[in-house]
Enzyme design. Structure first.
Site, mmCIF file in Angstrom:
data_model
loop_
_atom_site.group_PDB
_atom_site.id
_atom_site.type_symbol
_atom_site.label_atom_id
_atom_site.label_comp_id
_atom_site.label_asym_id
_atom_site.label_seq_id
_atom_site.Cartn_x
_atom_site.Cartn_y
_atom_site.Cartn_z
ATOM 1 C CE LYS A 67 28.857 48.887 42.846
ATOM 2 N NZ LYS A 67 29.638 48.406 41.691
ATOM 3 C CG ASN A 68 30.083 44.913 43.120
ATOM 4 O OD1 ASN A 68 29.541 45.741 42.393
ATOM 5 N ND2 ASN A 68 31.207 45.154 43.749
ATOM 6 C CB CYS A 115 35.879 53.122 35.014
ATOM 7 S SG CYS A 115 36.780 52.172 36.235
ATOM 8 N NE ARG A 121 37.403 47.793 36.048
ATOM 9 C CZ ARG A 121 36.356 48.124 36.800
ATOM 10 N NH1 ARG A 121 36.071 49.391 36.981
ATOM 11 N NH2 ARG A 121 35.572 47.197 37.325
ATOM 12 C CG ASP A 166 35.305 47.022 45.475
ATOM 13 O OD1 ASP A 166 34.366 46.264 45.170
ATOM 14 O OD2 ASP A 166 36.145 47.418 44.652
ATOM 15 N NE ARG A 201 28.909 53.567 39.082
ATOM 16 C CZ ARG A 201 30.086 52.958 39.274
ATOM 17 N NH1 ARG A 201 31.168 53.668 39.495
ATOM 18 N NH2 ARG A 201 30.197 51.646 39.226
HETATM 19 C C1 EPZ Z 1 34.314 43.526 40.107
HETATM 20 O O1 EPZ Z 1 34.850 44.259 39.028
HETATM 21 C C2 EPZ Z 1 33.554 44.536 40.940
HETATM 22 N N1 EPZ Z 1 32.476 45.126 40.141
HETATM 23 C C3 EPZ Z 1 34.508 45.634 41.405
HETATM 24 O O2 EPZ Z 1 33.769 46.521 42.249
HETATM 25 C C4 EPZ Z 1 35.627 44.995 42.233
HETATM 26 O O3 EPZ Z 1 36.542 45.982 42.614
HETATM 27 C C5 EPZ Z 1 36.323 43.922 41.382
HETATM 28 O O4 EPZ Z 1 35.361 42.951 40.912
HETATM 29 C C6 EPZ Z 1 37.398 43.181 42.174
HETATM 30 O O5 EPZ Z 1 36.822 42.572 43.282
HETATM 31 C C7 EPZ Z 1 31.331 44.433 39.997
HETATM 32 O O6 EPZ Z 1 31.188 43.310 40.469
HETATM 33 C C8 EPZ Z 1 30.245 45.105 39.210
HETATM 34 P P1 EPZ Z 1 37.927 41.986 37.951
HETATM 35 P P2 EPZ Z 1 35.534 43.468 37.771
HETATM 36 O O7 EPZ Z 1 37.544 41.474 36.620
HETATM 37 O O8 EPZ Z 1 34.780 42.225 37.506
HETATM 38 C C9 EPZ Z 1 41.882 42.843 35.462
HETATM 39 C C10 EPZ Z 1 33.024 48.590 43.037
HETATM 40 O O9 EPZ Z 1 33.585 49.584 43.535
HETATM 41 N N2 EPZ Z 1 41.170 42.220 34.341
HETATM 42 O O10 EPZ Z 1 38.045 41.029 39.086
HETATM 43 O O11 EPZ Z 1 35.711 44.430 36.668
HETATM 44 C C11 EPZ Z 1 41.336 44.234 35.763
HETATM 45 O O12 EPZ Z 1 41.975 45.186 34.942
HETATM 46 C C12 EPZ Z 1 33.637 47.909 41.838
HETATM 47 O O13 EPZ Z 1 31.961 48.088 43.463
HETATM 48 C C13 EPZ Z 1 41.875 41.947 33.169
HETATM 49 O O14 EPZ Z 1 43.063 42.207 33.064
HETATM 50 O O15 EPZ Z 1 36.931 43.124 38.409
HETATM 51 C C14 EPZ Z 1 41.672 44.426 37.211
HETATM 52 O O16 EPZ Z 1 43.006 44.864 37.317
HETATM 53 C C15 EPZ Z 1 34.952 48.542 41.420
HETATM 54 N N3 EPZ Z 1 41.206 41.387 32.124
HETATM 55 C C16 EPZ Z 1 41.576 43.017 37.794
HETATM 56 O O17 EPZ Z 1 41.607 42.116 36.677
HETATM 57 C C17 EPZ Z 1 39.876 41.085 32.195
HETATM 58 O O18 EPZ Z 1 39.318 40.553 31.208
HETATM 59 C C18 EPZ Z 1 40.304 42.767 38.601
HETATM 60 O O19 EPZ Z 1 39.258 42.853 37.750
HETATM 61 C C19 EPZ Z 1 39.177 41.377 33.391
HETATM 62 C C20 EPZ Z 1 39.850 41.940 34.447
#
Ligand code: EPZ
Length: 425
Positions: free
Chosen positions: A22-23, A116, A121, A305, A397
């Site tokens: 998915k990711n 979410c 997020r 995850d 999802r």
């Molecule tokens: C990706 O989400 C994945 N989703 C998530 O999988 C996964 O948990 C996450 O990466 C971490 O590995 C997809 O790829 C579609 P991040 P993403 O940006 O990109 C903070 C699942 O269950 N942050 O690495 O949203 C954020 O709040 C999902 O498959 C900021 O502060 O994750 C979080 O605490 C859930 N500012 C941390 O970074 C930003 O601009 C990690 O977020 C962006 C993120």
């Protein structure tokens, strides 16, 4: 409301094929609009998030059709640059389209992606990266208005190795003149898969999988084919289901190194693990013991995850397991539901302490989010009696035919989707 029914106590046996990631597929579907071309994505999982991404592509004027495990995208006809609220709300990670739309059309309007179940997020790192490339972004009335007078290659340093921000920066950089260097980039395997796809598009990109990614220019290709990598979290989920239920299963055509942190934690608990080049076999024949403390970190650390899934596998392990969730603020909502099955979990802030119990008893529970819902299924497989999981739409999802996969391994599960229940009622 979709409902899962699990009759626990059956051990799992057999081989299984794991779905496409998915990711990985979501950013690659966004990348398909960077240049007007035809794309054939093979091994695309049947997930509601993929359907949502296809709806966004069609809204933008692209063609997006599924033929079995393949999704064909033709972005030559793209004629819009906006993503409306209803489509943005369907899939939180829709923000990943922003960089690609800018690279192609140099303007974009997105409804601000909300938080979410995992907490707020934020997308500040995404916006900072795009502004570094010359994008002008304003926020008004719940929408993001973006435009640029020609993106220019730049150095982008991410203050946190955000997966989504790394992907958005890579996609926007495809439309920038000159070289872009992204430092402190996320190193997840899905980023490497995106790089492989971009290279097929004709983009000059290197460094994915390390903390420094370099991108400069591209020569658009007319037609691109790509096989999506296997889903490492779905692989980890299957292993944790077996650890909870007992038995012996083999994951075929997987990349064992992508989820080694989870595999080694299960091995430390007493699971027998056999790793081969593209398969992992797990056998669980005796009571498990609690693993060393589990601390979630960006890749190659323990994946956030998989935290709910490993927690489900620890509920009946002898001893105490300490989880520390460093990535998301609100990723223990499944703990309360697991306690309804008889688990002993106490949560204080980012720490969850799981004390093993002798027995779990089936009960009605509610899925709180995608991985939390899958954790309830895993725990219910190891519980005595029947469990009903409400709000099970969360699980669809991210897991393709999860019920059929478990049934093929001998589990007694059933899934009634919202549509089916509507006809039955
Ligand atoms: C990706 O989400 C994945 N989703 C998530 O999988 C996964 O948990 C996450 O990466 C971490 O590995 C997809 O790829 C579609 P991040 P993403 O940006 O990109 C903070 C699942 O269950 N942050 O690495 O949203 C954020 O709040 C999902 O498959 C900021 O502060 O994750 C979080 O605490 C859930 N500012 C941390 O970074 C930003 O601009 C990690 O977020 C962006 C993120």
């Amino acid at each position: 409301m979709s409902v899962w029914k699990v009759s626990g106590g059956k051990k799992l046996y057999g081989d299984l094929r794991i779905q496409g990631s998915k990711n990985a597929v979501l950013p690659i579907m966004a990348a398909a609009i960077v240049t007007g071309c035809e794309t054939e994505l093979i091994n695309c999982p049947r997930l509601s998030d993929v359907e949502a991404a296809m709806s966004i592509l069609r809204h933008l004027g692209c063609k997006a059709e599924r033929e079995g495990d393949t999704v064909n995208i033709d972005s030559r006809g793209m004629n819009r640059t906006d993503i409306p609220h209803d489509l943005m709300r369907e899939m939180r990670s829709s923000v990943i389209f922003l960089g690609a739309i800018l690279a192609r059309a140099h303007e974009a309007k997105l409804s601000y992606p909300g938080g979410c179940e995992l907490g707020p997020r934020p997308i500040d790192l995404h916006l900072e990266a795009l502004r570094s490339l010359g994008a002008e972004i304003s926020e008004q009335g719940g929408s993001l208005y973006c435009r640029d007078n020609g993106l220019k290659g730049s150095r982008i340093n991410l203050s946190f190795p955000s997966v989504g921000a790394t992907e958005n920066a890579m996609l926007a950089a495809c439309g920038a003149k000159g070289e872009t260097v992204i430092t402190n980039a996320a190193k997840e395997p899905e980023i490497v898969d995106l790089q492989e796809f971009l290279r097929k598009l004709g983009v000059s990109v290197s460094g994915a999988g390390t903390s420094t990614i370099t991108i400069c220019g591209f020569v658009p290709q007319k037609r691109v084919g790509h096989r999506i990598m296997t889903d490492r979290i779905a692989s980890a989920t299957a292993l944790c289901c077996a650890a909870s239920a007992g038995g012996s299963i083999t994951l075929k055509s997987v990349a064992p190194s992508d989820f080694e942190t989870v595999t080694s934690a299960l091995e430390s608990m007493g699971c027998e693990v056999e790793r081969k080049a593209s398969s992992v076999k797990i056998s669980v024949s005796r009571p498990l013991r609690a693993p060393r403390p589990i601390v979630t970190r960006p890749y190659p650390g323990f994946p956030t995850d998989a935290q709910p899934l490993l927690m489900a596998a620890c509920l009946r392990a002898e001893g105490t397991t300490v989880f520390t969730e460093n990535i998301f603020e609100n990723r223990y909502r499944h703990a309360v539901e697991l306690c309804r099955l008889g688990a002993d979990i106490s949560v204080v802030g980012r720490v969850a302490v799981v004390t093993g119990v002798n027995e779990l008893i089936g009960a009605p529970v509610s899925a709180t989010d995608l991985r939390g819902g899958a954790a309830l299924v895993a725990a219910a497989l190891g519980a005595n009696g029947d469990t009903t999981i409400y709000d099970a739409g969360h699980i669809a999802r991210g897991y393709e035919e999860f019920d059929k996969m478990l049934m093929s391994l001998g589990a007694d599960v059933s899934y009634e989707s919202e549509q089916h229940l509507a006809t039955v009622v």
